[in-house]
Design an enzyme around this catalytic site. Structure first.
Site, PDB file in Angstrom:
ATOM      1  N   PHE A 112      62.741 -47.273  80.946  1.00 54.78           N
ATOM      2  CA  PHE A 112      63.788 -48.188  81.423  1.00 54.78           C
ATOM      3  C   PHE A 112      63.244 -49.560  81.791  1.00 54.78           C
ATOM      4  CE2 PHE A 112      62.195 -46.845  85.539  1.00 54.78           C
ATOM      5  CZ  PHE A 112      62.490 -47.880  86.409  1.00 54.78           C
ATOM      6  N   LYS A 113      61.964 -49.653  82.100  1.00 54.41           N
ATOM      7  CA  LYS A 113      61.416 -50.924  82.556  1.00 54.41           C
ATOM      8  C   LYS A 113      61.363 -51.966  81.442  1.00 54.41           C
ATOM      9  CE  LYS A 113      59.182 -48.597  86.313  1.00 54.41           C
ATOM     10  NZ  LYS A 113      57.984 -48.269  87.111  1.00 54.41           N
ATOM     11  N   ASP A 114      61.514 -51.519  80.182  1.00 53.47           N
ATOM     12  CA  ASP A 114      61.596 -52.480  79.077  1.00 53.47           C
ATOM     13  C   ASP A 114      62.783 -53.428  79.241  1.00 53.47           C
ATOM     14  OD1 ASP A 114      59.380 -51.576  77.587  1.00 53.47           O
ATOM     15  OD2 ASP A 114      60.570 -49.996  76.652  1.00 53.47           O
TER      16      ASP A 114
END
Length: 468
Positions: A112-114
């Site tokens: 999700f950090k993308d």
């Protein structure tokens, strides 16, 4: 829109001045003087926007000093089908009536950090080119931030990345994602210790303002406000996709993902509950149940099968505490000085803790056995494979589910990153996306170092000096 420190000792500054920063000069974290407010008409106008359009509409409120055409171009270049696999960017799956899974793991590093870091990479490059500057990013990762940041910044002009990770505490896939990168501007440091050791070193470096200025140090961890702002967008996206009042279940370690939901709620998004899901390292769950935020020592931090949440010091919690104490920087500074001495922030029985209910937060924890059971249940009931962190979120989310309120569970990573746990739960291998088939067999490049801030600063100093 100007930004102040949680500890009240920094002059208000515009977005571009705090974009590359970690800690504020007084040791606090930057956040807006006040959150922008959106009414029903604003929400109605946003409904039906593409992800890039929605991101621009929200981020322009936080980055008002970036010319609109420039910000629109940067956002449009970030949120594309080519990078995230579909026009939806964060597709939502309906599991059953009132239960949904928000897909956040379709970016280059499968986590999700993308969503935030791909934008942050473009913002960094834009700001550095505009002002003719270079930057050396120093970050810490418990598993996913590192690869997301490195995939976002690899090959970028005027940027070098120094990423600290706890040696032996990530999955083999997570480690290989980072250590196999051969780009000249990427430096991986495997620290003999736990994630909290890595994070403490990064904060120490960020707090050494002479070293920071000399070596042009910037931050990419969730203490960077731009990351939080970018994550706010997908709460709006999910709300519009589901319709009506909604609760979110969020696997939580460093508190940035769920704090972005708090920001969305403060802006006016009708979120019923923000459900904080922890693993066996349940510092956050303990706070929301008791009002006591107690950091664990390194020996107490458990190595679990949801390793990205093996954290006992949640960086973004300070931003939330700032709201709980009435956005009083002096009061929070006094509390945090005691916390730094004693490792405990005790708000139990105070008006500050009573405000927790007004912010919609509830919590719960999950164990290895719970993760396995949830992975099996979701596979059996919905034919869907989820990673162990997402399983933690689903397990705790279902415990707080309310009739008539849609529950959205955040999918934080793809199962391929945690094959060992998937095999234990389901007796089968997770499918790997194309290009990752032989990841662990690639040559790896990293340095192993003690959890010694002096030695790591020396290493960074030498590397940055050679790059000049």
């Amino acid at each position: 829109m100007r930004y102040v420190s949680t500890r009240g000792g920094a002059k208000p500054q515009p977005f571009t001045e705090i974009l590359l920063e970690g800690l504020a000069p007084d040791g606090g974290l930057f956040l807006p003087e006040e959150f922008p407010k959106l009414g029903p008409a604003d929400l109605s106008a946003m409904r039906g926007m593409s992800y890039a359009e929605l991101a621009f509409a929200i981020l322009s409120k936080f980055a008002a000093d970036i010319p609109a055409l420039d910000l629109e171009r940067l956002v449009a270049a970030t949120y594309t089908k080519e990078i995230f696999g579909s026009e939806d960017i964060t597709p939502i799956k309906k599991l059953e009536h009132g239960l949904h899974l928000l897909g956040l793991s379709n970016g280059p590093s499968l986590a999700f950090k993308d969503i935030a870091l791909q934008l942050l990479g473009n913002l960094f490059e834009y700001a550095l080119e505009k002002h003719g500057k270079r930057i050396n990013v120093v970050g810490a990762t418990s598993g996913d931030t590192g690869s997301s940041a490195e995939y976002a910044l690899r090959g970028k002009k005027n940027v070098q990345v120094f990423m600290l990770s706890p040696q032996g505490r990530m999955s083999a896939f997570q480690a290989a994602q980072m250590y196999s990168l051969q780009d000249a501007n990427i430096f991986n440091i495997a620290v003999r210790g736990v994630f909290d050791d890595c994070q403490d070193i990064v904060k120490s470096i960020s707090g050494d303002f002479a070293f920071k200025a000399r070596h042009r140090i910037g931050a990419v961890n969730s203490i960077n406000w731009a990351r939080v702002a970018a994550q706010v967008v997908y709460y709006f996206k999910a709300y519009f996709a589901v319709g009506g009042e909604v609760s979110f279940a969020v696997p939580s370690g460093n508190f940035g993902n769920v704090y972005a939901g708090h920001v969305a709620r403060q802006m006016g998004l009708p979120i019923r509950k923000l459900i904080v899901a922890t693993n066996e390292n349940n510092v956050l769950d303990e706070f929301f149940r008791t009002g006591r935020y107690r950091v664990r020592g390194a020996a107490e931090v458990k190595a679990t099968s949801s390793p990205s949440m093996d954290i006992s010091k949640s960086s973004n919690f300070e931003r939330y505490a700032y709201d709980l104490v009435g956005r009083d920087g002096a009061k929070l500074r006094a509390l945090w000085e005691g916390f730094d001495r004693e490792g405990m922030l005790d708000l139990s029985g105070t008006d500050s803790f009573r405000r927790v209910a007004d912010t919609g937060f509830v919590s719960g924890s999950s164990t290895h056995a719970d993760r396995l059971a949830t992975i099996r249940r979701v596979w059996k009931d919905y034919g869907l494979m989820v990673d162990p962190h997402t399983a933690d979120g689903i397990k705790v989310g279902l415990e707080h589910r309310e009739q008539g309120v849609a529950l959205v569970c955040m999918e934080t990573a793809q199962p391929a990153k945690f094959a060992e746990t998937i095999r234990e739960a389901l007796g089968r291998e997770p499918v790997r996306p194309a290009g990752f088939e032989n990841l662990e067999k690639l040559p790896q490049r990293f340095e192993v170092m003690d959890a010694d801030v002096g030695k790591i600063k020396h290493y960074i100093g030498l590397a940055t000096s050679r790059s000049v």
